[in-house]
Scaffold this motif. Structure first.
Motif, PDB file in Angstrom:
ATOM      1  N   SER A  89       0.846  -1.193   0.000  1.00  0.00           N
ATOM      2  CA  SER A  89       0.000   0.000   0.000  1.00  0.00           C
ATOM      3  C   SER A  89       0.887   1.251   0.000  1.00  0.00           C
ATOM      4  O   SER A  89       2.075   1.183   0.327  1.00  0.00           O
ATOM      5  CB  SER A  89      -0.898   0.001   1.237  1.00  0.00           C
ATOM      6  N   PRO A  90       0.330   2.413  -0.367  1.00  0.00           N
ATOM      7  CA  PRO A  90       1.100   3.661  -0.315  1.00  0.00           C
ATOM      8  C   PRO A  90       1.718   3.857   1.063  1.00  0.00           C
ATOM      9  O   PRO A  90       1.094   3.564   2.088  1.00  0.00           O
ATOM     10  CB  PRO A  90       0.043   4.726  -0.620  1.00  0.00           C
ATOM     11  N   TYR A  91       2.954   4.349   1.088  1.00  0.00           N
ATOM     12  CA  TYR A  91       3.680   4.449   2.354  1.00  0.00           C
ATOM     13  C   TYR A  91       4.549   5.701   2.387  1.00  0.00           C
ATOM     14  O   TYR A  91       4.807   6.348   1.374  1.00  0.00           O
ATOM     15  CB  TYR A  91       4.553   3.207   2.564  1.00  0.00           C
ATOM     16  N   GLY A  92       4.970   6.023   3.589  1.00  0.00           N
ATOM     17  CA  GLY A  92       5.964   7.065   3.787  1.00  0.00           C
ATOM     18  C   GLY A  92       7.211   6.455   4.377  1.00  0.00           C
ATOM     19  O   GLY A  92       7.151   5.410   5.040  1.00  0.00           O
ATOM     20  N   THR A  93       8.353   7.082   4.135  1.00  0.00           N
ATOM     21  CA  THR A  93       9.628   6.575   4.644  1.00  0.00           C
ATOM     22  C   THR A  93      10.286   7.634   5.521  1.00  0.00           C
ATOM     23  O   THR A  93      10.369   8.805   5.140  1.00  0.00           O
ATOM     24  CB  THR A  93      10.584   6.215   3.498  1.00  0.00           C
ATOM     25  N   ILE A  94      10.734   7.206   6.689  1.00  0.00           N
ATOM     26  CA  ILE A  94      11.495   8.087   7.575  1.00  0.00           C
ATOM     27  C   ILE A  94      12.970   7.932   7.232  1.00  0.00           C
ATOM     28  O   ILE A  94      13.533   6.844   7.348  1.00  0.00           O
ATOM     29  CB  ILE A  94      11.257   7.744   9.054  1.00  0.00           C
ATOM     30  N   HIS A  95      13.590   9.015   6.804  1.00  0.00           N
ATOM     31  CA  HIS A  95      15.007   9.012   6.447  1.00  0.00           C
ATOM     32  C   HIS A  95      15.743  10.100   7.239  1.00  0.00           C
ATOM     33  O   HIS A  95      15.152  11.086   7.673  1.00  0.00           O
ATOM     34  CB  HIS A  95      15.200   9.294   4.955  1.00  0.00           C
ATOM     35  N   ASN A 116       0.502  10.723  11.820  1.00  0.00           N
ATOM     36  CA  ASN A 116      -0.627  11.614  11.569  1.00  0.00           C
ATOM     37  C   ASN A 116      -0.742  11.998  10.107  1.00  0.00           C
ATOM     38  O   ASN A 116      -1.773  12.508   9.670  1.00  0.00           O
ATOM     39  CB  ASN A 116      -0.493  12.883  12.413  1.00  0.00           C
ATOM     40  N   ARG A 117       0.334  11.772   9.344  1.00  0.00           N
ATOM     41  CA  ARG A 117       0.319  12.084   7.919  1.00  0.00           C
ATOM     42  C   ARG A 117       0.099  10.852   7.056  1.00  0.00           C
ATOM     43  O   ARG A 117      -0.576  10.921   6.042  1.00  0.00           O
ATOM     44  CB  ARG A 117       1.628  12.799   7.534  1.00  0.00           C
ATOM     45  N   ILE A 118       0.676   9.745   7.459  1.00  0.00           N
ATOM     46  CA  ILE A 118       0.460   8.489   6.732  1.00  0.00           C
ATOM     47  C   ILE A 118       0.739   7.334   7.698  1.00  0.00           C
ATOM     48  O   ILE A 118       1.822   7.247   8.268  1.00  0.00           O
ATOM     49  CB  ILE A 118       1.339   8.414   5.457  1.00  0.00           C
ATOM     50  N   PRO A 119      -0.234   6.461   7.919  1.00  0.00           N
ATOM     51  CA  PRO A 119      -0.073   5.420   8.947  1.00  0.00           C
ATOM     52  C   PRO A 119       0.767   4.223   8.521  1.00  0.00           C
ATOM     53  O   PRO A 119       1.133   3.402   9.359  1.00  0.00           O
ATOM     54  CB  PRO A 119      -1.518   4.992   9.233  1.00  0.00           C
ATOM     55  N   PHE A 141       7.585  -1.271  14.649  1.00  0.00           N
ATOM     56  CA  PHE A 141       8.097  -1.633  13.321  1.00  0.00           C
ATOM     57  C   PHE A 141       8.530  -3.098  13.341  1.00  0.00           C
ATOM     58  O   PHE A 141       9.018  -3.601  14.359  1.00  0.00           O
ATOM     59  CB  PHE A 141       9.287  -0.761  12.941  1.00  0.00           C
ATOM     60  N   ARG A 142       8.386  -3.752  12.209  1.00  0.00           N
ATOM     61  CA  ARG A 142       8.795  -5.151  12.091  1.00  0.00           C
ATOM     62  C   ARG A 142       9.901  -5.269  11.046  1.00  0.00           C
ATOM     63  O   ARG A 142       9.828  -4.660   9.972  1.00  0.00           O
ATOM     64  CB  ARG A 142       7.602  -6.024  11.691  1.00  0.00           C
ATOM     65  N   ARG A 143      10.911  -6.058  11.385  1.00  0.00           N
ATOM     66  CA  ARG A 143      11.999  -6.264  10.439  1.00  0.00           C
ATOM     67  C   ARG A 143      11.495  -7.120   9.285  1.00  0.00           C
ATOM     68  O   ARG A 143      10.936  -8.198   9.498  1.00  0.00           O
ATOM     69  CB  ARG A 143      13.193  -6.929  11.118  1.00  0.00           C
ATOM     70  N   GLN A 159       9.108  -2.066   8.532  1.00  0.00           N
ATOM     71  CA  GLN A 159       7.825  -1.480   8.163  1.00  0.00           C
ATOM     72  C   GLN A 159       6.886  -1.509   9.360  1.00  0.00           C
ATOM     73  O   GLN A 159       6.918  -2.432  10.179  1.00  0.00           O
ATOM     74  CB  GLN A 159       7.178  -2.228   6.987  1.00  0.00           C
ATOM     75  N   ARG A 160       6.052  -0.483   9.436  1.00  0.00           N
ATOM     76  CA  ARG A 160       5.018  -0.402  10.483  1.00  0.00           C
ATOM     77  C   ARG A 160       3.675  -0.192   9.811  1.00  0.00           C
ATOM     78  O   ARG A 160       3.431   0.836   9.196  1.00  0.00           O
ATOM     79  CB  ARG A 160       5.297   0.752  11.446  1.00  0.00           C
ATOM     80  N   GLU A 161       2.814  -1.203   9.914  1.00  0.00           N
ATOM     81  CA  GLU A 161       1.476  -1.107   9.344  1.00  0.00           C
ATOM     82  C   GLU A 161       0.553  -0.384  10.316  1.00  0.00           C
ATOM     83  O   GLU A 161       0.818  -0.322  11.513  1.00  0.00           O
ATOM     84  CB  GLU A 161       0.906  -2.501   9.086  1.00  0.00           C
ATOM     85  N   PRO A 162      -0.576   0.134   9.808  1.00  0.00           N
ATOM     86  CA  PRO A 162      -1.603   0.637  10.723  1.00  0.00           C
ATOM     87  C   PRO A 162      -1.995  -0.465  11.693  1.00  0.00           C
ATOM     88  O   PRO A 162      -2.078  -1.634  11.299  1.00  0.00           O
ATOM     89  CB  PRO A 162      -2.760   1.009   9.784  1.00  0.00           C
ATOM     90  N   GLY A 163      -2.208  -0.110  12.957  1.00  0.00           N
ATOM     91  CA  GLY A 163      -2.474  -1.115  13.997  1.00  0.00           C
ATOM     92  C   GLY A 163      -3.597  -2.062  13.619  1.00  0.00           C
ATOM     93  O   GLY A 163      -4.720  -1.650  13.355  1.00  0.00           O
ATOM     94  N   ASN A 164      -3.267  -3.347  13.578  1.00  0.00           N
ATOM     95  CA  ASN A 164      -4.290  -4.328  13.236  1.00  0.00           C
ATOM     96  C   ASN A 164      -4.244  -5.550  14.145  1.00  0.00           C
ATOM     97  O   ASN A 164      -4.839  -6.564  13.868  1.00  0.00           O
ATOM     98  CB  ASN A 164      -4.150  -4.769  11.773  1.00  0.00           C
TER      99      ASN A 164
END
Length: 237
Positions: A89-95, A116-119, A141-143, A159-164
């Motif tokens: 799915s669309p994602y954001g990356t912390i760099h 708050n901008r992209i889960p 986050f999961r490796r 990666q960290r998905e929206p809480g599920n």
């Protein structure tokens, strides 16, 4: 802490924060992830120009941490080995997250801002960067595997998905409460539960009556006098 979009006038402070971050890495067994020229002024200027560079400041506007949040496909993430991304799915990356080391909780504040901008978030870090690995895993986050950056060196992919699931929800609650929230609910939530929590907090605010700072506290035969610093007539040590 206040997080805002970086301006070109912030560049000297940003570069000083990154210098301190490189020093911390080198002193803690991770001298090769960022060389002496990374991130370069040109790269930071480009992040600022694109509006993807952010800074965390105190109430005096001093910058304590900096990072880039890039929303969209990262070319280095197209190939992943020894695993797979959690979703496509669309994602954001912390760099390029760096701190001057004087404030705790910078990662948590950065993460809250990004969520708050992209889960759906991704990140990567060097195998020797134990601090970042700990923070990523602590905050849900999961490796996922191994990716390779432009110079060909490997990075651990997260990666960290929206809480599920329950673990992710607990992480979200802990993050919110540690940042100062009085209460916290995670999506999806029940409107009935949300209304009940709001009413409970309103009742708590209405019934709380702080004692005057000079009022003696009496509990049965025990009396504490905050003015004279005595308990039943004996000085407090």
């Amino acid at each position: 802490m206040i997080i805002r979009t970086a301006q070109i006038t912030d560049l000297p402070e940003i570069m000083a924060v990154y210098a301190q971050a490189r020093k911390y890495m080198a002193e803690n067994g991770n001298a090769t992830q960022w060389d002496a020229a990374y991130p370069s002024e040109e790269l930071v200027k480009e992040d600022i120009r694109l509006g993807q560079c952010y800074v965390g400041t105190d109430d005096k506007e001093k910058i304590h941490f900096v990072f880039a949040l890039i929303i969209g496909e990262d070319p280095t993430y197209l190939r992943i080995e020894q695993g797979a991304w959690l979703n496509n799915s669309p994602y954001g990356t912390i760099h390029r997250l760096g701190s001057d080391g004087t404030r705790k909780g910078c990662f948590a504040e950065c993460l809250t801002f990004c969520l708050n901008r992209i889960p759906n978030l991704r990140a990567d870090t060097h195998r020797n960067n134990l601090t970042m690995q700990h923070l990523l895993e602590k905050y849900g986050f999961r490796r996922c595997g191994i990716i390779y950056v432009k110079d060909g060196s490997e990075r651990l992919a997260y990666q960290r998905e929206p809480g599920n699931n329950a673990k992710d929800n607990d992480t979200d609650k802990s993050l919110g409460l540690n940042l100062g929230a009085d209460d916290y609910v995670v999506k999806p939530f029940s409107l009935i539960e949300l209304a009940a929590r709001i009413k409970a907090n309103i009742r708590r605010a209405r019934t709380y009556q702080p004692l005057p700072c000079d009022m003696a506290v009496k509990i049965k035969d025990l009396e504490i006098d905050p003015v004279s610093h005595t308990v039943r007539g004996f000085p407090l040590i």
